[in-house]
Structure formats: C-alpha cells, structure tokens
Design an enzyme around this catalytic site. Structure first.
Site, PDB file in Angstrom:
ATOM      1  N   LYS A 114      -9.711  12.361 -19.923  1.00  0.00           N
ATOM      2  CA  LYS A 114      -8.702  12.950 -20.796  1.00  0.00           C
ATOM      3  C   LYS A 114      -8.774  14.471 -20.813  1.00  0.00           C
ATOM      4  O   LYS A 114      -7.751  15.149 -20.881  1.00  0.00           O
ATOM      5  CB  LYS A 114      -8.822  12.379 -22.215  1.00  0.00           C
ATOM      6  CG  LYS A 114      -8.358  10.940 -22.317  1.00  0.00           C
ATOM      7  CD  LYS A 114      -8.297  10.453 -23.748  1.00  0.00           C
ATOM      8  CE  LYS A 114      -7.734   9.047 -23.817  1.00  0.00           C
ATOM      9  NZ  LYS A 114      -7.636   8.549 -25.202  1.00  0.00           N
ATOM     10  N   LYS A 197      -3.024   0.993 -13.912  1.00  0.00           N
ATOM     11  CA  LYS A 197      -2.997   0.266 -15.179  1.00  0.00           C
ATOM     12  C   LYS A 197      -1.708   0.561 -15.946  1.00  0.00           C
ATOM     13  O   LYS A 197      -1.223   1.691 -15.953  1.00  0.00           O
ATOM     14  CB  LYS A 197      -4.214   0.694 -16.017  1.00  0.00           C
ATOM     15  CG  LYS A 197      -4.353  -0.016 -17.354  1.00  0.00           C
ATOM     16  CD  LYS A 197      -5.580   0.503 -18.083  1.00  0.00           C
ATOM     17  CE  LYS A 197      -5.723  -0.111 -19.473  1.00  0.00           C
ATOM     18  NZ  LYS A 197      -6.901   0.413 -20.192  1.00  0.00           N
ATOM     19  N   LYS A 200       0.797   3.663 -21.745  1.00  0.00           N
ATOM     20  CA  LYS A 200       1.802   4.523 -22.363  1.00  0.00           C
ATOM     21  C   LYS A 200       1.650   5.973 -21.929  1.00  0.00           C
ATOM     22  O   LYS A 200       2.622   6.715 -21.859  1.00  0.00           O
ATOM     23  CB  LYS A 200       1.697   4.442 -23.888  1.00  0.00           C
ATOM     24  CG  LYS A 200       2.309   3.193 -24.487  1.00  0.00           C
ATOM     25  CD  LYS A 200       3.819   3.246 -24.428  1.00  0.00           C
ATOM     26  CE  LYS A 200       4.432   2.065 -25.156  1.00  0.00           C
ATOM     27  NZ  LYS A 200       5.897   2.033 -25.021  1.00  0.00           N
TER      28      LYS A 200
END
Length: 334
Positions: A114, A197, A200
């Site tokens: 991230k 994967k 969102k």
C-alpha cells in the site's frame, strides 16, 4: 461447555461488497455463527488509514452492516458491531504497539504494497500500525478462530507473536488465535484481468460483481468476462484463467464440484456456460440486495441493531482490558 469464539472484521470502503468479499468472507461468517460464538465488526478505524471522506465513511459503515445482516447474520446469534463504538480497540492497540519492534512492523507485506501504491512519503503512521490494531481487534475478544484470506495470514502470525510476548512478560492473558481458511474460494479474480484478485482498489468496474448491483449489469459483466480463444470448459489456471475463475464462482454458488461442472459443460460453448454463471450470481445476490435496501430504509432500526451489538462487544472488551491494565502496571481506573 462454551462454544469456541470466532472474530472477523470487514472494511466499509465501498458502496457495496463484491463477489470476492461475499464468497471469501461474508458467506463464511453466516456459516460460522452455527457452531461458534461469533463476533463480526465493521472496521471503520481501519478504513481511515487511507484518504477518505467523513460522510462517505458514515454511509458506507451502515451499508456494510446492512449487507452483513441481509446476507444472513442473525443479531441474536452473532455480535455485529462497529469497531469505533468499542474504545478498547484503540487502547489495546497502543499497549501492543509498545511491544512491537519497528522492523517487525515494517516487514508486513500489506504495508509495503500500500505504501508503494500511495507513495511512502504520503503513507500515514496508521497504515504502518494497521496490523497491530488488527491484533487488538482479535485479542480483545479471545477469538479461537479468525477467518482470513491468504493475504492476511502474516497479520495473524503477528497477532499470535504479540499475544505470546504479552503473556510471557505479564502473565497469561490472551488466547492464541488460529486461522480459519476456506479452501477453493479465497481467490476470486477480476473478470477482465483473471490473473489479478477481484478488488475495489485495483479492479475496473467491469471486472467486479457487486453484491448490490442490479441483475442487468451483473449479467452483462459475466457475459463479457475475459476468457480465451478456445471453447473447452476446463479448469486450467495457467492456460484458461478466465474460465477457471468462472468455474470457481459457479461451483461456489451452486455447491457443485468443479469436475462435475466440467462434465456438465463438455462439448458446450462459452455462451451457455456464462449464462448459467450469470443466473447463479443474480439468484444469489437479488434477495441480499432487497433485504439490504429494506434495512437501509429504516436507519433507526439498523442503528439499534448495531448499538445492541456494541453493548455486547463492550462487555467482553472491557473485561479483557481490565486484565491488561492490571497486568501491564496501570493504576486502577477511578
């Protein structure tokens, strides 16, 4: 004899759960409430580790909770609550942070991923300490089992390490949780990029099947799912990842083994197969969407259900934190 306890949390970071969330998490939550003392929380504190809008967070927290109830969580059998309603989560997280090494926290792969995405200079400290708050979520409730995806196993290992460290230093306090991983459905991939994967944060809208989506768009997305130039319906992750993903979805939604599906569709083209996948998705999602809309239309009742869950959760969390404060050397709360 008391039932073993299970705990999991789900983030309110979108206006709908997607198929991967449903199969990999929500449906498992519903099944686990049968044999476990189940605690499930909408982890709104985790949701603020990246940029967000307050009104969107409030709205999405209610949407997430409504979907959990609509999918089958029974407020009489499961404790469903919002993380920020139980202040002990952040208090225990601080105690655990003080037992966590910088290098240990820095090795967490989700932080690396991230921070690379958002830029390390703009990644907040909360993103760095996210797994420690997650450990607090779990240890507060003495969870025996934690439903986790493969990408969360490292965080659960950290949770076990911190529990053992506290227990060794201050006395037996925390239960060591075990992972609960459902085989076969933990990897639902993007319909447009079947090697990635379903997510969102990274998938395109055309690659995601949203739980609250209308039947028409759902069918279109399945029919337009990327496959390959052949016609054989066969489970081959390497050479036919799109068909393998659709087979996995149909198998999970219809409780039909993949080899049986391969036999059923032998000699048939992709069109018939995709139509059946689309219908299975619509039949599963439609009643959940309808129940979710009904719950969201009565906000007072939804908030009442969450308040009842928070009351039960706080009772357990307060008891744990009383032990933690005493054993860590804090003065009694006046």
């Amino acid at each position: 004899m008391a039932s073993p306890r299970v705990l999991s949390g789900i983030q309110p970071t979108a206006d709908s759960f997607h198929l991967g969330n449903y199969l990999g998490a929500v449906r498992q939550y519903v099944a686990l409430q049968e044999g476990y003392d189940a605690f499930y929380c909408v982890v709104d504190l985790h949701a603020i580790t990246v940029d967000y809008q307050p009104e969107a967070l409030r709205r999405r927290s209610r949407i997430a909770a409504a979907q959990l109830f609509a999918a089958g969580l029974d407020p009489e059998r499961s404790t469903v609550f919002v993380q920020s309603h139980v202040r002990e989560h952040t208090e225990l997280a601080w105690v655990l942070m003080c037992l966590t090494g910088m290098g240990e926290a820095g090795r967490m792969t989700q932080f690396k991923d991230k921070s690379a995405k958002y830029g390390e200079s703009s990644a907040g400290v909360g993103l760095f300490t996210y797994p420690i708050l997650q450990a607090a979520d779990i240890l507060l409730y003495g969870a025996n089992k934690v439903p986790v995806g493969a990408d969360q196993k490292q965080h659960l290992e950290l949770t076990r390490d911190l529990a053992q460290r506290f227990n060794h230093r201050f006395g037996e306090t925390f239960t060591l949780p075990e992972p609960y991983i459902v085989k076969g459905v933990e990897k639902i991939t993007d319909l447009q990029e079947p090697t990635a994967k379903m997510s969102k944060s990274s998938s395109s809208p055309a690659g995601i099947l949203d739980l609250l989506e209308q039947p028409g768009p759902l069918r279109k997305k399945v029919m337009r799912a990327v496959t390959d130039t052949g016609t054989e319906i066969a489970f081959d992750e390497e050479n036919k990842p799109g068909i393998a993903n659709l087979l996995r979805i149909l198998s999970a939604l219809t409780a039909t083994p993949i080899p049986d599906l391969e036999t059923r569709y032998a000699g048939q083209g992709y069109g018939t197969f995709k139509k059946d996948v689309a219908e299975a998705v619509v039949e599963t999602f439609a009643p959940i969407r309808e129940r979710t809309e009904k719950l969201l239309a009565d906000e007072d009742e939804l908030d009442r259900l969450l308040a009842a869950g928070a009351t039960r959760a706080r009772a357990v969390a307060a008891e744990t934190m009383e032990k933690v404060r005493d054993r860590a050397g804090f003065l009694p709360t006046p």
